[in-house]
Design a protein around this motif. Structure first.
Motif, PDB file in Angstrom:
ATOM      1  N   PHE A   6       6.096  -4.894   7.147  1.00 14.47           N
ATOM      2  CA  PHE A   6       6.501  -3.480   7.150  1.00 14.47           C
ATOM      3  C   PHE A   6       5.292  -2.592   7.462  1.00 14.47           C
ATOM      4  CE2 PHE A   6       6.717   0.466   4.570  1.00 14.47           C
ATOM      5  CZ  PHE A   6       7.641   1.141   5.349  1.00 14.47           C
ATOM      6  N   ILE A   7       4.205  -2.806   6.734  1.00 13.93           N
ATOM      7  CA  ILE A   7       3.003  -1.979   6.955  1.00 13.93           C
ATOM      8  C   ILE A   7       2.509  -2.155   8.396  1.00 13.93           C
ATOM      9  CG2 ILE A   7       0.584  -1.642   6.248  1.00 13.93           C
ATOM     10  CD1 ILE A   7       1.540  -2.413   3.378  1.00 13.93           C
ATOM     11  N   ASP A   8       2.572  -3.392   8.855  1.00 13.53           N
ATOM     12  CA  ASP A   8       2.157  -3.657  10.233  1.00 13.53           C
ATOM     13  C   ASP A   8       3.005  -2.871  11.237  1.00 13.53           C
ATOM     14  OD1 ASP A   8       0.000  -5.206  11.071  1.00 13.53           O
ATOM     15  OD2 ASP A   8       1.379  -6.493  12.232  1.00 13.53           O
ATOM     16  N   SER A   9       4.293  -2.736  10.911  1.00 17.57           N
ATOM     17  CA  SER A   9       5.204  -2.064  11.847  1.00 17.57           C
ATOM     18  C   SER A   9       4.980  -0.550  11.913  1.00 17.57           C
ATOM     19  CB  SER A   9       6.669  -2.347  11.473  1.00 17.57           C
ATOM     20  OG  SER A   9       7.042  -1.586  10.336  1.00 17.57           O
ATOM     21  N   ILE A  10       4.443   0.029  10.857  1.00 18.77           N
ATOM     22  CA  ILE A  10       4.244   1.485  10.877  1.00 18.77           C
ATOM     23  C   ILE A  10       2.827   1.875  11.291  1.00 18.77           C
ATOM     24  CG2 ILE A  10       6.034   1.985   9.160  1.00 18.77           C
ATOM     25  CD1 ILE A  10       3.864   2.155   7.063  1.00 18.77           C
ATOM     26  N   LYS A  11       1.962   0.889  11.384  1.00 22.79           N
ATOM     27  CA  LYS A  11       0.554   1.151  11.709  1.00 22.79           C
ATOM     28  C   LYS A  11       0.394   1.614  13.155  1.00 22.79           C
ATOM     29  CE  LYS A  11      -3.786  -1.217  11.496  1.00 22.79           C
ATOM     30  NZ  LYS A  11      -4.482  -2.475  11.512  1.00 22.79           N
ATOM     31  N   ILE A  24      -5.189   2.615   8.326  1.00 24.55           N
ATOM     32  CA  ILE A  24      -4.452   1.640   7.514  1.00 24.55           C
ATOM     33  C   ILE A  24      -5.137   0.280   7.625  1.00 24.55           C
ATOM     34  CG2 ILE A  24      -2.283   0.319   7.451  1.00 24.55           C
ATOM     35  CD1 ILE A  24      -0.828   2.912   8.134  1.00 24.55           C
ATOM     36  N   GLY A  25      -5.248  -0.424   6.487  1.00 23.44           N
ATOM     37  CA  GLY A  25      -5.747  -1.794   6.562  1.00 23.44           C
ATOM     38  C   GLY A  25      -6.853  -2.140   5.597  1.00 23.44           C
ATOM     39  N   ASP A  26      -7.327  -1.189   4.834  1.00 24.69           N
ATOM     40  CA  ASP A  26      -8.313  -1.546   3.796  1.00 24.69           C
ATOM     41  C   ASP A  26      -7.810  -0.990   2.468  1.00 24.69           C
ATOM     42  OD1 ASP A  26     -10.830  -2.152   2.413  1.00 24.69           O
ATOM     43  OD2 ASP A  26     -11.664  -2.352   4.440  1.00 24.69           O
ATOM     44  N   ASP A  27      -8.665  -0.928   1.471  1.00 25.54           N
ATOM     45  CA  ASP A  27      -8.231  -0.417   0.171  1.00 25.54           C
ATOM     46  C   ASP A  27      -7.986   1.086   0.215  1.00 25.54           C
ATOM     47  OD1 ASP A  27      -8.502  -2.931  -1.191  1.00 25.54           O
ATOM     48  OD2 ASP A  27     -10.662  -2.669  -0.899  1.00 25.54           O
ATOM     49  N   VAL A 101      13.225   6.779   9.133  1.00 24.86           N
ATOM     50  CA  VAL A 101      12.479   7.760   8.332  1.00 24.86           C
ATOM     51  C   VAL A 101      11.076   7.926   8.938  1.00 24.86           C
ATOM     52  CG1 VAL A 101      11.449   8.253   6.065  1.00 24.86           C
ATOM     53  CG2 VAL A 101      13.769   7.300   6.192  1.00 24.86           C
ATOM     54  N   TYR A 102      10.460   6.790   9.234  1.00 22.53           N
ATOM     55  CA  TYR A 102       9.114   6.841   9.834  1.00 22.53           C
ATOM     56  C   TYR A 102       9.141   7.417  11.250  1.00 22.53           C
ATOM     57  CZ  TYR A 102       6.349   4.971   6.089  1.00 22.53           C
ATOM     58  OH  TYR A 102       5.682   4.844   4.904  1.00 22.53           O
ATOM     59  N   SER A 103      10.223   7.148  11.988  1.00 22.07           N
ATOM     60  CA  SER A 103      10.337   7.724  13.341  1.00 22.07           C
ATOM     61  C   SER A 103      10.334   9.238  13.268  1.00 22.07           C
ATOM     62  CB  SER A 103      11.633   7.279  14.021  1.00 22.07           C
ATOM     63  OG  SER A 103      11.584   5.918  14.267  1.00 22.07           O
ATOM     64  N   ILE A 117      -2.820   7.547   8.002  1.00 25.15           N
ATOM     65  CA  ILE A 117      -4.002   6.748   7.656  1.00 25.15           C
ATOM     66  C   ILE A 117      -3.842   5.931   6.371  1.00 25.15           C
ATOM     67  CG2 ILE A 117      -5.681   8.124   8.958  1.00 25.15           C
ATOM     68  CD1 ILE A 117      -6.375   9.538   6.278  1.00 25.15           C
ATOM     69  N   GLY A 118      -2.623   5.951   5.788  1.00 24.06           N
ATOM     70  CA  GLY A 118      -2.439   5.106   4.613  1.00 24.06           C
ATOM     71  C   GLY A 118      -1.212   5.487   3.828  1.00 24.06           C
ATOM     72  N   GLY A 119      -1.006   4.784   2.729  1.00 24.93           N
ATOM     73  CA  GLY A 119       0.152   5.072   1.898  1.00 24.93           C
ATOM     74  C   GLY A 119       0.376   3.986   0.876  1.00 24.93           C
ATOM     75  N   ASP A 120       1.584   3.958   0.347  1.00 20.04           N
ATOM     76  CA  ASP A 120       1.926   2.965  -0.656  1.00 20.04           C
ATOM     77  C   ASP A 120       3.419   2.668  -0.542  1.00 20.04           C
ATOM     78  OD1 ASP A 120       1.181   1.240  -2.667  1.00 20.04           O
ATOM     79  OD2 ASP A 120       1.600   2.690  -4.272  1.00 20.04           O
ATOM     80  N   THR A 121       3.791   1.420  -0.785  1.00 25.67           N
ATOM     81  CA  THR A 121       5.189   1.018  -0.641  1.00 25.67           C
ATOM     82  C   THR A 121       5.639   0.299  -1.907  1.00 25.67           C
ATOM     83  OG1 THR A 121       4.643   0.591   1.675  1.00 25.67           O
ATOM     84  CG2 THR A 121       6.774  -0.204   0.888  1.00 25.67           C
ATOM     85  N   VAL A 122       6.660   0.833  -2.553  1.00 25.80           N
ATOM     86  CA  VAL A 122       7.198   0.174  -3.745  1.00 25.80           C
ATOM     87  C   VAL A 122       8.723   0.236  -3.714  1.00 25.80           C
ATOM     88  CG1 VAL A 122       5.197   0.619  -5.245  1.00 25.80           C
ATOM     89  CG2 VAL A 122       7.032   2.304  -5.117  1.00 25.80           C
TER      90      VAL A 122
END
Ligand code: ADP
Ligand code: MG
Length: 327
Positions: A6-11, A24-27, A101-103, A117-122
């Protein structure tokens, strides 16, 4: 879809902003600000509270979540640069819908060259989209609601009451014919933040700005309180689209004063700068209307006054008005 793909798809493959050192991709993300003030804001949309599937498609949810945040940047006079998204995904939202939603967000982000540049998914019980934005302003050029001064001209961009009209239509509480309905729905689902207008004002020394998220009654009171001044507003001068102007006043007035969510800018400038504001409006193809003026307050608590058919009343934060003969 698992969280990793999922994260890969929105990057994003490439970032618009050269100042991104790590997206996106580090802490955490890293960007470098070159002698600019950094403006940041966050706003959260909760399913069932701020939107529902009946009134918005997934694309609109994303679009609007980012738009309302960009509007806060506009109200600060900032150039939008980055955003982060914290999303709570319930079981009944499909991967394709989340993608939509991301589109919606990406459509708007592209327009403003903003990088995700980042986010969180739960996962959770209902869809929650929380967007954090970052914008940049030259040193000490942020626009505060505390900057209004007696003698200023009060103005507002665009038209008022439209988003509320759209929501009323979508909820089946009010009927409009096709053309008007489409316009109002658009204003509710996809607000147009007034970034370019605000940026056109950058050369001005002093501008007070606040975006109209809760209704002009509320925002006017916020400026009055923060600047410790009285605001005087002429109801007949508040800009309304023709469709609204034709409605009965009892219907239209609450939408105009406290409907909210139009995401226009309410502001004030010294009278000598009013011509420059009109030029800024023209340069950014934005409608701007003078709606009143700013005066010194005689009270410990400042007030907003509304003039309507030459009657003067107090405009409360809620949009409620009441006459005061003694003033
Ligand atoms: P961490 O465990 O360090 O918080 P995550 O697995 O949560 O890392 O996130 C990995 C990367 O993906 C980070 O760069 C994070 O900012 C980004 N990310 C996670 N969820 C989202 C999202 N919903 N939208 C955008 N970026 C996200
Ligand atoms: Mg995380």
């Amino acid at each position: 879809m698992d969280e990793f793909s999922f994260i890969d798809s929105i990057k994003q493959d490439v970032y618009y902003q050269p100042s991104v050192l790590k997206g996106i991709g580090d802490d955490a993300a890293v960007f470098r600000a070159n002698n600019q003030d950094i403006i940041t804001a966050v706003d959260t949309m909760v399913e069932g509270v701020h939107f529902s599937r009946e009134t918005m498609d997934p694309l609109h949810v994303g679009y609007r979540a980012l738009a309302v945040n960009i509007s806060d940047l506009a109200a600060m006079g900032a150039v939008p640069a980055f955003f982060m998204v914290s999303i709570v995904i319930p079981d009944d939202w499909s991967a394709a819908e989340i993608d939509e939603v991301y589109s919606g967000m990406k459509q708007l982000a592209k327009e403003y060259r903003m990088d995700l540049i980042g986010g969180d998914t739960v996962s959770g019980k209902e869809l929650v989209v929380s967007v954090t934005v970052f914008g940049l302003v030259p040193p000490d050029k942020s626009r505060y609601r505390s900057s209004a001064q007696p003698g200023d001209v009060l103005f507002v961009t665009g038209t008022l009451g439209d988003a509320q009209a759209g929501l009323e239509y979508l909820l089946g509480k009010h009927h409009f014919y096709d053309e008007a309905a489409a316009y109002f729905i658009g204003r509710h689902r996809q607000p147009n933040p007034r970034v370019s207008f605000a940026l056109q004002l950058q050369a001005l020394e002093r501008v007070a700005l606040n975006d109209v998220s809760d209704g002009i009654a509320s925002e006017a009171n916020e400026i009055a309180a923060a600047s410790h001044v009285d605001l005087h507003i002429i109801y007949e001068d508040l800009p309304k689209v023709e469709y609204l102007g034709k409605l009965e006043k009892e219907t239209c007035k609450p939408w105009v004063l406290s409907g909210g969510e139009d995401f226009e800018l309410l502001g004030s400038v010294p009278e000598k700068d009013w011509a420059a504001v009109q030029q800024a409006a023209e340069a950014s193809a934005t409608r701007v209307t003078k709606i009143g003026w700013v005066l010194e307050t005689n009270d410990t608590e400042p007030f907003v006054y509304l003039y309507e058919e030459n009657k003067k009343s107090l405009l409360m934060k809620s949009g409620y008005t009441h006459l005061r003969q003694d003033r």
